[in-house]
Scaffold this motif. Sequence first.
Motif, PDB file in Angstrom:
ATOM      1  N   UNK A   1       0.822  -1.212   0.000  1.00 25.96           N
ATOM      2  CA  UNK A   1       0.000   0.000   0.000  1.00 25.96           C
ATOM      3  C   UNK A   1       0.857   1.264   0.000  1.00 25.96           C
ATOM      4  N   UNK A   2       1.927   1.238   0.801  1.00 24.99           N
ATOM      5  CA  UNK A   2       2.836   2.393   0.827  1.00 24.99           C
ATOM      6  C   UNK A   2       3.528   2.566  -0.514  1.00 24.99           C
ATOM      7  N   UNK A   3       3.916   1.451  -1.106  1.00 32.49           N
ATOM      8  CA  UNK A   3       4.583   1.482  -2.411  1.00 32.49           C
ATOM      9  C   UNK A   3       3.663   2.093  -3.470  1.00 32.49           C
ATOM     10  N   UNK A   4       2.384   1.698  -3.483  1.00 28.69           N
ATOM     11  CA  UNK A   4       1.424   2.198  -4.468  1.00 28.69           C
ATOM     12  C   UNK A   4       1.177   3.692  -4.278  1.00 28.69           C
ATOM     13  N   UNK A   5       1.053   4.113  -3.021  1.00 24.33           N
ATOM     14  CA  UNK A   5       0.830   5.541  -2.741  1.00 24.33           C
ATOM     15  C   UNK A   5       2.025   6.373  -3.182  1.00 24.33           C
TER      16      UNK A   5
ATOM     17  N   UNK B   1       1.887  10.244  -4.073  1.00 26.13           N
ATOM     18  CA  UNK B   1       2.757  11.229  -3.425  1.00 26.13           C
ATOM     19  C   UNK B   1       4.168  10.663  -3.320  1.00 26.13           C
ATOM     20  N   UNK B   2       5.079  11.180  -4.132  1.00 25.66           N
ATOM     21  CA  UNK B   2       6.446  10.666  -4.170  1.00 25.66           C
ATOM     22  C   UNK B   2       7.224  10.985  -2.891  1.00 25.66           C
ATOM     23  N   UNK B   3       6.725  11.911  -2.079  1.00 28.37           N
ATOM     24  CA  UNK B   3       7.419  12.308  -0.867  1.00 28.37           C
ATOM     25  C   UNK B   3       7.192  11.346   0.294  1.00 28.37           C
ATOM     26  N   UNK B   4       6.250  10.440   0.140  1.00 32.31           N
ATOM     27  CA  UNK B   4       5.980   9.465   1.188  1.00 32.31           C
ATOM     28  C   UNK B   4       7.181   8.535   1.354  1.00 32.31           C
ATOM     29  N   UNK B   5       7.570   8.298   2.584  1.00 27.03           N
ATOM     30  CA  UNK B   5       8.693   7.411   2.839  1.00 27.03           C
ATOM     31  C   UNK B   5       8.270   5.952   2.660  1.00 27.03           C
ATOM     32  N   UNK B   6       9.235   5.128   2.197  1.00 27.55           N
ATOM     33  CA  UNK B   6       8.961   3.699   2.084  1.00 27.55           C
ATOM     34  C   UNK B   6       8.675   3.123   3.466  1.00 27.55           C
ATOM     35  N   UNK B   7       7.732   2.212   3.522  1.00 32.09           N
ATOM     36  CA  UNK B   7       7.438   1.523   4.773  1.00 32.09           C
ATOM     37  C   UNK B   7       8.543   0.512   5.067  1.00 32.09           C
ATOM     38  N   UNK B   8       9.101   0.603   6.260  1.00 38.32           N
ATOM     39  CA  UNK B   8      10.138  -0.338   6.668  1.00 38.32           C
ATOM     40  C   UNK B   8       9.471  -1.490   7.402  1.00 38.32           C
ATOM     41  N   UNK B   9       9.460  -2.688   6.815  1.00 35.64           N
ATOM     42  CA  UNK B   9       8.785  -3.821   7.449  1.00 35.64           C
ATOM     43  C   UNK B   9       9.364  -4.150   8.814  1.00 35.64           C
ATOM     44  N   UNK B  10       8.527  -4.706   9.667  1.00 43.45           N
ATOM     45  CA  UNK B  10       8.966  -5.132  10.987  1.00 43.45           C
ATOM     46  C   UNK B  10       9.464  -6.580  10.879  1.00 43.45           C
ATOM     47  N   UNK B  11      10.770  -6.737  10.717  1.00 46.45           N
ATOM     48  CA  UNK B  11      11.337  -8.065  10.546  1.00 46.45           C
ATOM     49  C   UNK B  11      11.250  -8.904  11.814  1.00 46.45           C
ATOM     50  N   UNK B  12      10.995  -8.280  12.947  1.00 46.43           N
ATOM     51  CA  UNK B  12      10.870  -9.033  14.185  1.00 46.43           C
ATOM     52  C   UNK B  12       9.603  -9.876  14.206  1.00 46.43           C
ATOM     53  N   UNK B  13       8.675  -9.602  13.280  1.00 45.46           N
ATOM     54  CA  UNK B  13       7.478 -10.426  13.154  1.00 45.46           C
ATOM     55  C   UNK B  13       7.769 -11.728  12.413  1.00 45.46           C
ATOM     56  N   UNK B  14       8.912 -11.768  11.728  1.00 40.94           N
ATOM     57  CA  UNK B  14       9.264 -12.955  10.938  1.00 40.94           C
ATOM     58  C   UNK B  14      10.529 -13.637  11.435  1.00 40.94           C
ATOM     59  N   UNK B  15      11.427 -12.869  12.072  1.00 39.00           N
ATOM     60  CA  UNK B  15      12.726 -13.382  12.501  1.00 39.00           C
ATOM     61  C   UNK B  15      12.822 -13.304  14.019  1.00 39.00           C
TER      62      UNK B  15
END
Length: 483
Positions: free
Chosen positions: A353-357, A362-376
């Motif tokens: 969703x963040x990527x699409x937005x 809005x190109x100024x939106x920062x990329x969402x940094x996934x929470x790797x602690x949910x997987x690792x």
Amino acid sequence: MANIKVFYHYLISFYNITLLPYMAVLAYKASTLNQEDIQNLWFHFNLNLVTLSILFVILVFGFALYFVGRPKPVYLVDYSCHLPPPHQKATAHMIVNSISKTLEADRSLADDSSLDFFVKVLERSGLGDETCIPQALLNVPPSQTMTVAREETEQVIFDAIDNLLANTKVNPRDIGIVIVNSGVFNPTPSLSSMVVNKYKLRSNIKSFNLGGMGCSASIIAIDLAKDLLQVHKNTYALVVSTENLSRNLYIGDNRSMLVSNCLFRVGGAAILLSNKSGDRRRSKYNLVHTVRTHTGADDKSFKCVVQEDDERGKTGVSLSKDITSVAARTIKKNIATLGPLVLPVSQKLLFLMTYMRKKFLDDKIKHYVPDFKRAIDHFCIHPGGRALIDELEKDLGLSPIDVEPSRSTLHRFGNTSSSSIWYELAYTEAKGRMMKGNKAWQIALGSGFKCNSAVWVALCNVEPSVNSPWEHCISKYPVKLDL
């Protein structure tokens, strides 16, 4: 291309989510059919026996193709890390004193500012006073002969392998693949031949010697072993990761080359992998993912870590000022590839969703940094230095306990190059934190420039191996550093 791949993975995840409600509706409709509807369907199917037969054959063929073509599991039976003898321990004071005397003995190298720089880097490095270096390097001048270098490497490699074979009870003749990696020390005969000779491995052994691939080479060796184990059935692969200090201590005043003297210490690891189904029960881990990223096509990446001569003809490894930005970019690419493989669907959707937005609104939106602690569950970040650990802790949103294995390994053993990530995994085991089903992520950086990752799943509640490198000091860690 990298963005397209990431987008594809998240799109598939989104598709899978939308497919589940559709299947639920079909199941509900099927449950509401009355007896007459079922009889009509059965009559219809009887009139289409040819179609049903074809569908059945396709289904059976598809299942057969899946089971035959799927990758074979690769098990980590056990591993062993070299524990240097006590007489090789070198405090910061001993190292500075030895460097100072060497500079005094060779007046052409006398440079107080360079020595001051060395001391400052050493003080802020995060290394403790129990790290080890070859005894020959404390001589004045340091002994850097080929004989001394071979003795150092043999001591490290053979100690790790001896302990591994003793713990696993594996006959060396049953090993079908041997891979040795060492960055800057590659004599003739090769280090892999040294192992073959010492342990009298069989003549049809698949032997590989990886050189010049930096601190991430252990994961490269693991990835190569994984591929070979898909081809060669019912065998073991021995992976040995090491580095040599005796031939590669820099004696000069080039600051970009002095940094490596502050961080690198003696260490090595031997890892036994298996594709035998019978080894699953006694193995520690199952290898689930390896991701390799190489940005060497870019000149800055290629030249940021280079072994070369300084102005006086002294050989050392030079670190450029671009290394921080190069490392950050390479890590980002590696994580972007690994993320879709390990992250839960919820994190993939948030990223999508963040990527699409960002792409369309809005190109100024920062990329969402996934929470790797949910997987690792456990992180083994290459201890290339205190700054690197700090940066990854911040970028990945990790807590102090997540990077504790990295900081503790740096403090106790220093940067042992490609073997460092195994000391970190051993730390987690020694602390009793590795539970069945836990995922451990090893991530390492290397010259070239490379970032490589391996993800393992614990097959049991993992206990530390006999003669673990942390056996006699785990109670002292973690330590608090005032830096």
